[in-house]
Enzyme design. Structure first.
Site, PDB file in Angstrom:
ATOM      1  N   GLU A 155       8.515  -3.674  11.146  1.00 36.50           N
ATOM      2  CA  GLU A 155       8.863  -2.368  10.562  1.00 36.50           C
ATOM      3  C   GLU A 155       9.328  -1.377  11.628  1.00 36.50           C
ATOM      4  O   GLU A 155       8.653  -1.166  12.650  1.00 36.50           O
ATOM      5  CB  GLU A 155       7.671  -1.779   9.785  1.00 36.50           C
ATOM      6  CG  GLU A 155       8.021  -0.417   9.179  1.00 36.50           C
ATOM      7  CD  GLU A 155       7.172   0.015   7.999  1.00 36.50           C
ATOM      8  OE1 GLU A 155       6.254  -0.715   7.592  1.00 36.50           O
ATOM      9  OE2 GLU A 155       7.455   1.101   7.466  1.00 36.50           O
ATOM     10  N   ASP A 172      -1.005  -6.300  -0.391  1.00 40.88           N
ATOM     11  CA  ASP A 172      -1.103  -5.601   0.891  1.00 40.88           C
ATOM     12  C   ASP A 172      -2.518  -5.046   1.029  1.00 40.88           C
ATOM     13  O   ASP A 172      -2.918  -4.170   0.246  1.00 40.88           O
ATOM     14  CB  ASP A 172      -0.089  -4.437   0.834  1.00 40.88           C
ATOM     15  CG  ASP A 172       0.366  -3.986   2.189  1.00 40.88           C
ATOM     16  OD1 ASP A 172      -0.006  -4.608   3.193  1.00 40.88           O
ATOM     17  OD2 ASP A 172       1.129  -3.004   2.228  1.00 40.88           O
ATOM     18  N   ASP A 179       0.849  -1.203   0.000  1.00 33.35           N
ATOM     19  CA  ASP A 179       0.000   0.000   0.000  1.00 33.35           C
ATOM     20  C   ASP A 179       0.884   1.252   0.000  1.00 33.35           C
ATOM     21  O   ASP A 179       0.398   2.374  -0.120  1.00 33.35           O
ATOM     22  CB  ASP A 179      -1.007  -0.003   1.155  1.00 33.35           C
ATOM     23  CG  ASP A 179      -0.362   0.012   2.525  1.00 33.35           C
ATOM     24  OD1 ASP A 179       0.878  -0.101   2.611  1.00 33.35           O
ATOM     25  OD2 ASP A 179      -1.102   0.130   3.524  1.00 33.35           O
ATOM     26  N   SER A 180       2.207   1.040   0.064  1.00 37.54           N
ATOM     27  CA  SER A 180       3.139   2.157  -0.156  1.00 37.54           C
ATOM     28  C   SER A 180       2.943   2.760  -1.548  1.00 37.54           C
ATOM     29  O   SER A 180       3.434   3.850  -1.818  1.00 37.54           O
ATOM     30  CB  SER A 180       4.591   1.691   0.026  1.00 37.54           C
ATOM     31  OG  SER A 180       4.845   0.529  -0.721  1.00 37.54           O
ATOM     32  N   LYS A 195      -1.203  -9.373   2.985  1.00 34.77           N
ATOM     33  CA  LYS A 195      -0.544  -8.835   4.186  1.00 34.77           C
ATOM     34  C   LYS A 195      -1.507  -7.890   4.860  1.00 34.77           C
ATOM     35  O   LYS A 195      -2.216  -7.135   4.198  1.00 34.77           O
ATOM     36  CB  LYS A 195       0.749  -8.109   3.818  1.00 34.77           C
ATOM     37  CG  LYS A 195       1.461  -7.503   5.036  1.00 34.77           C
ATOM     38  CD  LYS A 195       2.869  -7.034   4.712  1.00 34.77           C
ATOM     39  CE  LYS A 195       2.956  -5.636   4.190  1.00 34.77           C
ATOM     40  NZ  LYS A 195       2.371  -4.585   5.064  1.00 34.77           N
TER      41      LYS A 195
HETATM   42  O1  KIV Z   1       3.458  -1.136   1.709  1.00 37.12           O
HETATM   43  C1  KIV Z   1       4.636  -1.454   1.877  1.00 37.12           C
HETATM   44  O2  KIV Z   1       5.522  -1.138   1.069  1.00 37.12           O
HETATM   45  C2  KIV Z   1       4.983  -2.209   3.079  1.00 37.12           C
HETATM   46  C3  KIV Z   1       6.424  -2.470   3.318  1.00 37.12           C
HETATM   47  C4  KIV Z   1       6.961  -1.324   4.064  1.00 37.12           C
HETATM   48  C5  KIV Z   1       6.651  -3.740   4.027  1.00 37.12           C
HETATM   49  O3  KIV Z   1       4.124  -2.553   3.833  1.00 37.12           O
END
Ligand code: KIV
Length: 260
Positions: A182, A83, A44-45, A112
């Site tokens: 994290e 995610d 979700d980044s 995730k």
């Molecule tokens: O969304 C993302 O990129 C993440 C990573 C920081 C593990 O959750």
């Protein structure tokens, strides 16, 4: 090239460290996959790296699903993890299940989600028992940014460290096959890694984890400003800017396209 699945990821603990990263589209996912990245996270980044938001919170399930489908179409060997974005699993367990199922239908191998409250633990159990492998996420959870008052390192006090440790134990017990750690102190990440049977994948959590995540834009140097724990393995921002500016100049001066 080795084909990664949940069993192979679990078996890698103590044998092989996993250099994992995010990707949000077919082109970069294909490159990461062919380079041997074992786990590709449709993070979700993407809210911050590709959609231009300040946090991950605005990402919609529809955006996650189309990015997941694009990544899954491009990947041959890596394990693809979707995610679950903010709001997709906070508003009820049945909706969370439906959203996780949609990720697998788009080609993800696992999902995730962040947290280790009683509700999240029961969701992790329900998902894993329903054939949806889960990567958990404890420590600094970006979807809780408003509660922290900013992206703040977690596990710094003795009580907070004990809580992160308990959270990691709890998500393992609930059935997660790996856990993201994290932005926590590296000694804490090391003691969690030693206590769990499942792999820990750290980001800003020191060198002792079983694997690492890096956000693709950070590792490729597409983001000029990166967190201090990041290592840039390329400087694509300058390469890409240089290519754009050569193109503009060549069109302006008539060098491109050539007469023939
Ligand atoms: O969304 C993302 O990129 C993440 C990573 C920081 C593990 O959750």
């Amino acid at each position: 090239m080795k084909k990664w699945n949940v069993v192979a990821v679990k078996a890698a603990k103590g044998v092989e460290k996993l250099g994992c990263c995010t990707a949000y589209d077919a082109a970069f996912a294909s490159l990461a996959d062919s380079a041997g990245v074992p786990i590709i996270l449709v993070g979700d980044s993407m809210g911050m790296t590709t959609l231009g938001y300040e946090t991950t919170l605005p990402v919609e399930m529809t955006e996650t699903l189309s990015a997941t489908a694009a990544v899954a179409r491009a990947v041959k060997d890596a394990l693809v993890v979707a995610d679950l974005p903010f709001g997709s699993y906070q508003c009820g367990d049945d909706e969370a299940m439906k959203n996780a199922v949609s990720c697998l239908k788009r080609g993800a191998d696992a999902v995730k989600l962040e947290g280790a409250t009683e509700r999240i633990l029961s969701l992790i159990s329900r998902m894993t028992q329903s054939g949806i492998p889960v990567v958990a996420h404890v420590g600094m959870m970006p979807q809780s940014v408003n509660g922290y008052g900013g992206f703040k390192r977690q596990g710094k006090t003795r009580e907070d460290a004990a809580k992160v440790f308990e959270d990691a134990k709890a998500v393992e017990k609930a059935g997660a096959f790996a856990v993201t750690l994290e932005c926590i102190p590296s000694e804490l990440a090391a003691s969690i890694t030693a206590s769990l049977k499942i792999p820990t994948i750290g980001i800003g959590a020191g060198p002792v984890c079983d694997g690492q995540w890096l956000v693709m834009h950070d590792l490729l140097g597409l983001n000029e400003k990166v967190p201090s724990f990041v290592r840039k393995y390329a400087d694509l921002a300058n390469v890409v800017r240089g290519a754009f500016s050569s193109y503009v100049e060549e069109v302006k001066s008539g060098v491109f396209p050539p007469a023939k």
